[in-house]
Motif scaffolding. Structure first.
Motif, PDB file in Angstrom:
ATOM      1  N   GLU A  62      40.814   1.353 -17.467  1.00 50.02           N
ATOM      2  CA  GLU A  62      40.811  -0.300 -16.851  1.00 50.02           C
ATOM      3  C   GLU A  62      41.057  -1.063 -18.721  1.00 50.02           C
ATOM      4  OE1 GLU A  62      38.055  -1.071 -13.978  1.00 50.02           O
ATOM      5  OE2 GLU A  62      38.784  -0.666 -12.182  1.00 50.02           O
ATOM      6  N   GLU A 102      43.269  -0.333 -20.543  1.00 52.24           N
ATOM      7  CA  GLU A 102      45.456  -1.020 -19.862  1.00 52.24           C
ATOM      8  C   GLU A 102      45.457  -2.383 -19.817  1.00 52.24           C
ATOM      9  OE1 GLU A 102      45.381  -0.556 -16.017  1.00 52.24           O
ATOM     10  OE2 GLU A 102      46.315   1.633 -15.682  1.00 52.24           O
ATOM     11  N   ASN A 103      43.804  -2.681 -20.342  1.00 50.99           N
ATOM     12  CA  ASN A 103      43.419  -4.363 -20.142  1.00 50.99           C
ATOM     13  C   ASN A 103      42.993  -4.410 -22.140  1.00 50.99           C
ATOM     14  OD1 ASN A 103      44.230  -4.787 -17.310  1.00 50.99           O
ATOM     15  ND2 ASN A 103      41.612  -4.179 -17.641  1.00 50.99           N
ATOM     16  N   LYS A 104      42.630  -3.215 -23.095  1.00 52.68           N
ATOM     17  CA  LYS A 104      42.615  -3.735 -24.652  1.00 52.68           C
ATOM     18  C   LYS A 104      41.139  -4.160 -24.533  1.00 52.68           C
ATOM     19  CE  LYS A 104      47.954  -3.534 -25.905  1.00 52.68           C
ATOM     20  NZ  LYS A 104      48.489  -4.149 -26.562  1.00 52.68           N
ATOM     21  N   GLU A 105      40.740  -3.740 -23.319  1.00 51.41           N
ATOM     22  CA  GLU A 105      39.639  -4.074 -23.703  1.00 51.41           C
ATOM     23  C   GLU A 105      38.145  -3.786 -24.619  1.00 51.41           C
ATOM     24  OE1 GLU A 105      35.238  -4.647 -20.977  1.00 51.41           O
ATOM     25  OE2 GLU A 105      36.918  -3.546 -20.005  1.00 51.41           O
TER      26      GLU A 105
END
Length: 370
Positions: free
Chosen positions: A102, A105-108
């Motif tokens: 996650e 995908e979210n570039k967190e």
């Protein structure tokens, strides 16, 4: 219809479990190398040290307490001794893998402690899942020694996520570059030519020093380090030194710096100080075949022509002078516009000494101290 025995009814009261199932239980006992869970099954669940943590010498009694509730995954319904073998670590790793997917995908931006320093980079652990940060992605500059990062909390993003190949790559460099670009943008928005700034020496080369201004680096060229002559920047500056500079020029993203502050210009008041006829003292800085250059002050050199060294004939300056020698001479010419000063030692000699030229000690005339 036959009645069930007590044992059969007790058996029926327990839930059924399968390998791979996630169960929740309560800790009923903890040993240094083992955790016992009540999972509502006819047998207790066992989590060994190796199935709880990657720390081989961990004392589980310092990590878990009786009464704690936790989730675990069933490895074996019967470990051969009638107990259920569980794993906490692998379940956490699965959750961690999902968490990292996650984040990818979210570039967190993630934060984790550096668990290992390897030859090729750093290893961090997120929810029991290992993330490798290659040395090339640890910083925006080359760092030979990464040991300083051991046990440090660092920020990074997931740049590659491929759990099937056990390849989860972290990137810290990207964040540093983005941060510096933002700082650079802020810096260029507020600085202008002439601004005086405090900076830190980041790198020293043969031609100058790069100064970190807090968002961008500026070049302090060797010619701008002092009003006097600088032989080598490495003899003047060391990495980490704090310096006071002013901005001499800005060209797009390039900043030229100087330490030659106008107020300290040695040519200020030079017309009076070095007026023709004044007698001055200086040190021989360098020599050529036609004369010697004498430093009267840092940044102020004067020419003592070979014909003005002595009333005796001097073939070349090095015959009677040496670098570093202190001499006294008279100013015979001053050109402030071109910053040229001419000296003469011969002009200090009394006219009557002309008749005794043969008895003159040339070196004694040229220098007060040999």
């Amino acid at each position: 219809m036959s009645e069930m025995s007590f044992e059969q009814m007790l058996e029926e009261s327990f839930k059924t479990i399968r390998n791979g199932e996630v169960v929740e239980g309560t800790v009923i006992d903890v040993k240094p190398d083992e955790i016992v869970l009540n999972i509502g099954y006819k047998s207790d669940g066992i989590i060994t040290r190796n199935e709880y943590t990657n720390e081989s010498n961990a004392d589980l009694t310092t990590m878990v307490s009786v009464g704690d509730t936790m989730e675990a995954k069933v490895l074996k319904v019967n470990d051969g001794e009638g107990q259920v073998l569980l794993t906490y670590k692998r379940l956490a790793a699965e959750k961690g893998s999902k968490r990292l997917e996650e984040a990818f995908e979210n570039k967190e931006v993630l934060t984790a402690k550096v668990a290992q320093v390897l030859d090729g980079g750093l290893c961090v652990v997120v929810d029991e899942t290992r993330v490798f940060i290659p040395a090339s992605l640890v910083s925006d500059t080359y760092e030979k020694d990464l040991t300083k990062y051991k046990d440090q909390d660092i920020e990074f993003v997931i740049s590659e996520f491929n759990p099937k190949r056990r390849r989860i790559i972290g990137d810290r460099k990207q964040l540093l570059v983005e941060k510096k670009l933002e700082q650079q943008k802020e810096l260029f928005a507020k600085i202008k030519v002439g601004d005086v700034m405090e900076g830190t020496v980041k790198n020293v080369t043969d031609f100058g020093a790069f100064i970190d201004l807090g968002g961008a680096d500026g070049l302090l060229h060797i010619s701008e380090m002092s009003w006097g002559r600088v032989e080598s920047p490495k003899k003047v500056f060391s990495v980490g030194d704090s310096v006071k500079v002013f901005i001499k020029d800005i060209n797009e993203t390039k900043i030229a710096l100087s330490m030659k502050f106008p107020a300290d210009n040695p040519w200020n008041g030079a017309a009076e100080k070095y007026a023709v006829g004044n007698v001055v003292t200086g040190k021989v800085a360098r020599m050529t075949d036609f004369g010697a250059f004498v430093e009267l002050a840092p940044g102020v050199d004067a020419l003592l022509h070979v014909s003005q060294i002595s009333k005796d004939h001097v073939e070349k300056p090095s015959d009677v002078l040496k670098v570093g020698q202190e001499i006294e001479a008279k100013i015979v010419d001053f050109n402030e516009e071109e910053k040229k000063i001419s000296l003469s030692v011969k002009a200090l000699l009394a006219p009557e000494e002309d008749t005794d030229v043969a008895d003159v000690d040339v070196e004694a005339v040229a220098s007060e101290e040999e």
